[in-house]
Structures are given as structure tokens and as C-alpha cells.
Write an enzyme that holds these catalytic residues in place. Structure first.
Site, PDB file in Angstrom:
ATOM      1  N   ASN A  45       0.850  -1.175   0.000  1.00  0.00           N
ATOM      2  CA  ASN A  45       0.000   0.000   0.000  1.00  0.00           C
ATOM      3  C   ASN A  45       0.898   1.241   0.000  1.00  0.00           C
ATOM      4  OD1 ASN A  45      -1.612   2.238   1.117  1.00  0.00           O
ATOM      5  ND2 ASN A  45      -3.203   0.691   1.353  1.00  0.00           N
ATOM      6  N   HIS A  56      -3.395   0.537  -3.523  1.00  0.00           N
ATOM      7  CA  HIS A  56      -3.482  -0.442  -2.436  1.00  0.00           C
ATOM      8  C   HIS A  56      -2.428  -1.517  -2.663  1.00  0.00           C
ATOM      9  CE1 HIS A  56      -7.830   0.444  -0.965  1.00  0.00           C
ATOM     10  NE2 HIS A  56      -7.252   1.546  -1.420  1.00  0.00           N
ATOM     11  N   GLU A  58      -2.698  -4.761  -3.044  1.00  0.00           N
ATOM     12  CA  GLU A  58      -3.049  -5.709  -4.093  1.00  0.00           C
ATOM     13  C   GLU A  58      -2.871  -5.093  -5.484  1.00  0.00           C
ATOM     14  OE1 GLU A  58      -5.621  -6.647  -0.448  1.00  0.00           O
ATOM     15  OE2 GLU A  58      -4.870  -4.855  -1.456  1.00  0.00           O
ATOM     16  N   CYS A  83     -10.149  -5.089   0.636  1.00  0.00           N
ATOM     17  CA  CYS A  83     -11.304  -4.186   0.644  1.00  0.00           C
ATOM     18  C   CYS A  83     -12.168  -4.500  -0.579  1.00  0.00           C
ATOM     19  CB  CYS A  83     -10.811  -2.733   0.619  1.00  0.00           C
ATOM     20  SG  CYS A  83     -10.017  -2.274  -0.944  1.00  0.00           S
ATOM     21  N   CYS A  86     -10.248  -3.958  -3.905  1.00  0.00           N
ATOM     22  CA  CYS A  86      -9.294  -5.027  -4.231  1.00  0.00           C
ATOM     23  C   CYS A  86      -9.990  -6.369  -4.415  1.00  0.00           C
ATOM     24  CB  CYS A  86      -8.201  -5.091  -3.173  1.00  0.00           C
ATOM     25  SG  CYS A  86      -7.193  -3.587  -3.164  1.00  0.00           S
ATOM     26  N   ASP A 146      -8.428   4.999   4.161  1.00  0.00           N
ATOM     27  CA  ASP A 146      -8.043   3.867   3.320  1.00  0.00           C
ATOM     28  C   ASP A 146      -9.224   2.953   3.026  1.00  0.00           C
ATOM     29  OD1 ASP A 146      -5.732   2.509   1.992  1.00  0.00           O
ATOM     30  OD2 ASP A 146      -6.362   0.864   3.301  1.00  0.00           O
TER      31      ASP A 146
END
Length: 150
Positions: A45, A56, A58, A83, A86, A146
Site C-alpha cells: 500500500n 493499495h 493488491e 477491501c 481489491c 483507506d
């Protein structure tokens, strides 16, 4: 793959999370492996460091993996349940397996991904849990930003 192989993969994502923390960012890391366990790409991140809300862990790993013909046999490994953003990436590109370091700090979209047939393996890593828990306690406003919380 065995639990020990998944743990070895998670260690790459944890190292990425620690890089992010050392850079002043949110300690979430990710890595992508092929079915044999070969590392394809890794990232962390960097929303805070780069001022990029889309960066992020990912997505950083995904970008660093480069263009792939197919993602179905690839394994996305992340230190935290992804999240919704992602989780959408995992779904959009049809990753077959998602390895999650922990989901106690944040549940994300793992149940949704399971319902779509993604093999989700939650390793419930204490190291991942404590790393992010401590960050959240020290930086609640950044964490809420975030995950899209007011």
C-alpha cells in the site's frame, strides 16, 4: 499447496507491508504467485507515500506482476482481507485463489469472493493482525480514509 507453502508466500507479503510502514505508509502488503509457487509480482500500500488513492497493496502487486494471459491459476496473497476495491480486482481478473493473512482487523469482501467460487484461505496470522492493529490505533484517520470510512 500446503499450509507451510502458503505461509512462505505470506512472508513475502509481510515483508512488503513492513516496507510500506518504513516508508510512512499503511502496512499492507501483497504478492502474486503462479501455481508452482513462483513469485510473479509483489507490492504494498503506497496511498500515503504517493498520494494515490488507488495504490493499495493488491493493486501494486498486480501492476508489478505485469500483463498476464490469464489469472485463473495465479494466487493473490495479501496481509489483510481485501477491501471491496481489491476484492473487485480479484473477481474482475478471475484469480482462483486468495490467501489472506488475517481478517480480524477488517473483513473486506472475502465472503463475497467465496460465494463466487474463489478459494479463500485465511491464515489468521498473528503477525499480520498485530502489525495492522498497532497502525490503526496510532493512525485511525488514515486507516478510515483507506477503507472509505468517514
Amino acid at each position: 499447496m500446503s499450509a507451510s507453502e502458503y505461509s512462505a508466500m505470506l512472508s513475502v507479503a509481510i515483508a512488503e507491508a513492513r516496507k510500506g510502514l518504513a516508508e510512512g505508509g499503511i502496512p499492507i502488503g501483497a504478492a502474486i504467485f503462479d501455481a508452482s509457487g513462483k513469485l510473479i509480482g509483489a507490492g504494498h500500500n503506497r496511498r500515503v507515500q504517493n498520494g494515490d488513492p488507488s495504490l493499495h497493496g493488491e493493486t501494486d502487486a498486480f501492476r508489478n506482476a505485469g500483463r498476464q494471459r490469464s489469472y485463473r491459476k495465479l494466487i493473490m496473497v495479501t496481509t489483510l482481507a481485501p477491501c471491496w476495491y481489491c476484492s473487485g480486482l480479484v473477481r474482475q481478473f478471475n484469480f482462483g485463489t486468495l490467501i489472506v493473512g488475517e481478517s480480524r482487523n477488517f473483513q473486506g469482501g472475502i465472503e463475497w469472493l467465496r460465494s463466487l467460487g474463489v478459494n479463500v484461505v485465511n491464515l489468521d496470522s498473528e503477525e499480520c493482525f498485530l502489525l495492522l492493529r498497532d497502525y490503526i490505533r496510532a493512525n485511525p484517520a488514515v486507516w478510515n480514509e483507506d477503507i472509505g470510512q468517514e
